[in-house]
Design a protein around this motif. Structure first.
Motif: not given
Ligand code: ATP
Ligand code: MG
Lengths: 258, 294
Positions: A55, A57, A85, A88-89, A93, A111-112, A114-116, A167, A171, B176-181, B184
């Motif tokens: 991913n 990182v 982005i 990682r979606k 991990m 959380f995921g 909401r972020i996306h 979590r 996604l 970060w690992n679920v793709g958050a900036t 965010q």
């Protein structure tokens, strides 16, 4: 079509350097879709590094150079048009120490989402459904359905780790990477997490790093043995443990070095 | 078995005397502090009243209250906080969350630490040159508040950075690992969990801004200014103002025959203002802490 191997992750000649230290040396591996693949090898052989490549990182630590190719779902993730982005979606991990966020169980799970998504695109009912579905998949729903408002960080370790897996699920990830997910847990909790991993097979591709040979044997369908940054052997788990084709693999499995 | 030897008895005696000495030192600092405050309040008691707070000085500052100075200090402190807090917090977020560890970042960090040690009289001159003269704002509340803000920025940046780095890295990694900036992550997780540390920075800024005389003397505070009594909107942004610290300085050193109670009264009010702000922030911090668990 049906005869074609169905790979989630393919790497070709993947090498990685931290400065001038070579942590991965020409690793070529194909990881099957929907299976659990165990990643074993002595400390410092590059398991975590390999996992973190999937991913991207590793790039966060400056001074990292990668060469070779990594394809996820046949798409080279080093292509210019790949969004980190989005990557990682679909490549989630799970860490050694459970790291739920200091927000409610409910918010941890969504959380995921909401972020996306934009705020207005998320309906309450849709979120509620996602929470129930994800928590059911990790066998937490019955325990936590009345405690969705408690902070994720106050749960027991086992529940925390399951929550960390939950979590990722809303996604709809293709791959779930797990770096020694049970090493902070006791035997009972480890069993529970392993059971939940079995429940996830078929839907997600799981790559799990473990130091516990028995666990590798119990949970994985295939196993990869690494040594000093190189891939030594990659076969079906039963073959590796019953009939390893390399002497080094045999030595490691039998605990002659670790 | 298990008997005390002479050597053990000796160690225990040393242990006991060490503890006593440390306790004594603690008492030694607390007692003078209590005495000073009690003495001040005692000396100030003849003048302390609502009238003292809400009326202006009369008879060449030898009588009357401190309203213009009290209000001036409130204006200066609140305005400098309004300027320094957002700028400082945002800079701290950049430095802690975004900046890569390179020479530029290290230089900025070093500069921030050193700026905190610059004497206030130097800030005063800077404020005079930069805001009053160069920017053409003139001697005013705005110029003085800007000067105070510059002076206290390093404090806010440092304490905010500390509270940001107290948020465990694993939370950021989870995001970060679920793709958050980064933003965010900061907004959703990092900021809500570091507010209490930021409040500490604000307390320090308020305490320092309220007590300083030099920076405002050059840039906007005056010895005497008559304003409407009891009217909280009596000052405009570009007006000059009185301030408690400056007023204390004036009536103690510049005006002859001031009754003793007046400077003590002013000092007590200054002290209570700072303590009141601190108490509010500490209360807030305790409240926030009590809700945070990880
Ligand atoms: N950020 C880094 N910078 C420099 N070297 C690193 C970094 N991360 C890992 N290494 C080095 O790369 C090698 C592989 O590390 P890695 O963490 O991948 O091993 P591992 O197989 O996961 O080990 P373990 O079983 O102990 O977790 C090690 O020799 C390690 O010292
Ligand atoms: Mg590792």
């Amino acid at each position: 079509m049906s005869d074609e191997p169905n790979y989630s992750i393919e790497t070709k000649d993947l090498s990685l350097f931290y400065g001038d230290f070579q942590a991965l040396n020409k690793v070529s591996v194909n990881i099957n879709h929907g299976k659990i693949t165990g990643l074993i090898g002595p400390s410092g052989c590059g398991k975590t590094t390999l996992l973190r490549c999937f991913n991207r990182v590793n790039e966060r630590f400056g001074n990292v150079t990668t060469t070779g190719e990594i394809k996820i779902l046949s798409k080279n993730i080093y292509d210019d048009d790949v969004s980190l982005i989005q990557l990682r979606k679909s490549v989630g991990m799970v860490f050694q120490r459970p790291n739920p966020l200091p927000i409610s169980v409910y918010e941890n799970v969504v959380f995921g989402l909401r972020i996306h998504s934009r705020r207005k695109d998320l309906k309450k009912t849709q979120l509620d459904e996602a929470v129930e579905k994800a928590l059911r998949e990790v066998y937490l729903w019955d325990d936590l359905k009345d405690q969705l408002h408690v902070k994720g960080t106050t749960l027991q370790l086992e529940q925390q780790q399951k929550l960390c897996i939950a979590r990722l699920l809303p996604l709809k990830p293709e791959v779930i990477l797990m770096d020694e997910p049970c090493s902070a847990l006791d035997t009972e909790a480890t069993r529970a997490v392993e059971e939940l991993m079995h429940g996830l097979t078929g839907k997600y591709t799981i790559v799990i790093v473990t130091h516990n040979m028995a666990q590798a044997r119990r949970v994985s369908d295939e196993c990869i043995f690494m040594l000093l940054g190189e891939l030594v052997e990659h076969t079906r788990t039963e073959d590796m443990f019953l009939n390893p084709s390399h002497q080094k693999t045999a030595d490691y499995i039998e605990g002659r070095y670790g | 078995m298990f008997q005390e030897t002479p050597y053990i008895r000796h160690k225990l005696r040393v242990e006991k005397s060490a503890k006593t000495v440390f306790l004594l030192m603690t008492v030694l600092i607390i007692i003078p502090l209590i005495m000073i405050v009690t003495y001040m309040v005692y000396k100030a008691s003849p003048v302390l009243s609502m009238d003292f707070l809400l009326t202006k000085p009369t008879n060449g500052m030898r009588q009357g209250g401190i309203w213009p100075a009290l209000l001036g200090t409130l204006y200066l402190v609140l305005m400098s906080l309004c300027i320094a807090a957002p700028v400082g917090v945002m800079a701290a977020i950049y430095l802690n969350e975004y900046a890569k560890d390179n020479w530029l970042t290290r230089t900025v960090n070093l500069a921030v630490i050193n700026l905190a040690g610059v004497p206030s009289i130097v800030h005063a001159l800077f404020g005079l040159g930069a805001f009053v003269i160069f920017a053409g704002i003139g001697r005013s509340i705005l110029a003085a508040a800007l000067t105070l803000a510059v002076m206290t920025l390093p404090v806010i940046i440092t304490s905010t950075k500390e509270s940001l780095s107290a948020v465990p890295m694993s939370f950021r990694e989870a995001c970060w690992n679920v793709g958050a900036t980064k933003w965010q992550t900061i907004r959703g997780i990092v900021l809500p969990n570091s507010v209490s540390g930021m409040l500490t920075g604000f307390i320090l800024e308020v305490s320092r801004a309220a007590g300083e005389t030099a920076p405002i003397m050059f840039t906007g505070a005056v010895f005497y200014k008559a304003i409407a009594e009891g009217d909280v909107f009596a000052y405009g942004l570009l007006d000059q103002c009185m301030a408690l610290s400056m007023h204390l300085f004036t009536i103690s050193t510049q005006v002859p025959n001031v009754p003793e109670a007046l400077p003590y009264g002013t000092a007590v009010v200054l002290l209570s203002t700072v303590l009141a702000v601190n108490a509010i922030s500490i209360g807030l911090r305790v409240y926030i802490r009590s809700r945070k668990k990880w």
